[in-house]
Design a protein around this motif. Structure first.
Motif, short mmCIF file in Angstrom:
data_model
loop_
_atom_site.label_atom_id
_atom_site.label_comp_id
_atom_site.label_asym_id
_atom_site.label_seq_id
_atom_site.Cartn_x
_atom_site.Cartn_y
_atom_site.Cartn_z
N ALA A 43 30.92 32.43 -51.27
CA ALA A 43 32.06 32.31 -52.18
C ALA A 43 32.70 30.95 -51.94
N PRO A 44 33.18 30.28 -52.99
CA PRO A 44 33.76 28.96 -52.80
C PRO A 44 34.99 29.00 -51.90
N VAL A 95 36.20 25.17 -58.37
CA VAL A 95 37.03 24.11 -58.95
C VAL A 95 36.41 23.64 -60.26
N VAL A 96 37.20 23.63 -61.31
CA VAL A 96 36.71 23.22 -62.62
C VAL A 96 36.73 21.69 -62.71
N LEU A 135 37.49 17.24 -53.20
CA LEU A 135 37.36 18.58 -52.63
C LEU A 135 35.87 18.88 -52.45
N ALA A 136 35.44 18.98 -51.21
CA ALA A 136 34.03 19.26 -50.90
C ALA A 136 33.98 20.33 -49.82
N CYS A 166 31.64 24.08 -53.93
CA CYS A 166 32.97 24.57 -54.32
C CYS A 166 33.28 24.29 -55.78
N ARG A 167 32.43 23.50 -56.44
CA ARG A 167 32.79 23.11 -57.81
C ARG A 167 32.08 23.98 -58.84
#
Length: 310
Positions: free
Chosen positions: A238-239, A256-257, A107-108, A275-276
């Motif tokens: 914002a992600p 994302v954790v 996820l990027a 996003c992370r």
């Protein structure tokens, strides 16, 4: 099975992951709703990425990275990802009515610009409210404009606009700018840039197009009007993780954790870049995230293959 790896997002984290994955021999697909580059594509000059002492444009850096990834055998597709389905050790990526089956995902997806949060923002979108100085700056040649924010992006936009516009007001609600010192120093040296600290945006004014903004002092509450024809919001991102909310754990801010290997709690799903969780928000760190995520995906896939042989 269509792919070893699907990378969601083609910003610099995604491109870096794609390059590393291709070089590792993974059958890799990169999906993005717009195309190459993400937000840095419109950056006039990047000065904080190692190896370019005179800086480099976002377009040039993205083009070079994309060429490298393509040479490594990566394929690309357009599509807005709407969700992930994880079942029986495989992952299905849903995008624009199509599905892509893969053994692993990175996820990027980066971030999306935060809204100004004032009345009539939608009304003036494209009619005075702009999100890209290098794209839209020439429309405001010899006019007065404002940039909202006080970080690196805001200073970059404001300084670029001083080369085009008559004047630039930098509206920052904080007591001091949070941008890098080199950018703050340049701002102080510019005769065209007026830095307004302790100032918040209150309103947008005009008929068919933007003609002014209302601002207020954060300490006294005193309001005044600035006659500007353009506003460039740079108040962070914002992600962009809404599509993954039901598939992977997110923190309170929607990030994302991940662990130190960029791995989520979901086997085969990794994340990289803005996003992370706990991203540094820098271009070099996004590249490092992408490479780490690709290496982790490769080792995870290899361990699965060895396990199946055993």
């Amino acid at each position: 099975m269509n792919h070893d790896l699907v990378i969601i997002g083609c910003g610099f984290a995604g491109l870096s992951a794609a390059l590393q994955a291709g070089r590792l021999g993974l059958a890799t697909l990169v999906l993005d709703p717009i195309g190459m580059g993400g937000q840095i594509l419109n950056t006039d000059r990047i000065e904080n990425y190692p190896g370019f002492p005179d800086g480099i444009s976002g377009m040039d850096l993205v083009t070079a990275a994309e060429q490298q990834a393509t040479s490594a055998g990566v394929s690309y597709g357009f599509g807005t990802v709407t969700g992930l389905e994880v079942a029986d050790g495989f992952i299905t990526v849903l995008a624009d009515g199509e599905s892509h089956t893969t053994r692993s995902v990175i996820l990027a997806s980066g971030g999306q610009r935060r809204a100004l949060g004032v009345a009539d923002e939608a009304k003036f979108e494209g009619r005075g409210v702009s999100h890209c100085a290098t794209c839209d700056g020439p429309m405001y040649a010899d006019q007065d404009v404002a940039v909202i924010g006080g970080g690196d992006s805001a200073l970059d936009e404001a300084l670029y606009l001083t080369s085009i516009c008559r004047s630039v007001a930098l509206v920052c609600r904080d007591t001091k700018l949070s941008a890098l010192k080199v950018l703050v120093d340049r701002a102080a040296e510019s005769s065209k840039l007026d830095v307004l600290l302790n100032t918040r945006l209150e309103s947008l004014g005009g008929a068919a197009v933007l003609a002014s903004i209302g601002v207020a002092d954060t300490r006294s509450g005193a309001e005044r009007r600035l006659d500007v024809t353009g506003v460039f919001p740079c108040i962070g991102t914002a992600p962009a993780t809404e599509a993954f909310a039901k598939s992977v754990p997110l923190d309170g801010g929607g990030h994302v954790v991940v662990d130190i290997d960029m791995a989520t709690e979901v086997p085969g799903v990794f994340a990289a870049g803005a996003c992370r969780w706990k991203s540094a928000g820098q271009l070099a760190s996004a590249a490092g995230d992408g490479i780490t995520a690709a290496l982790s995906a490769y080792h995870w896939l290899d361990s699965r293959q060895q396990g199946s042989r055993g």
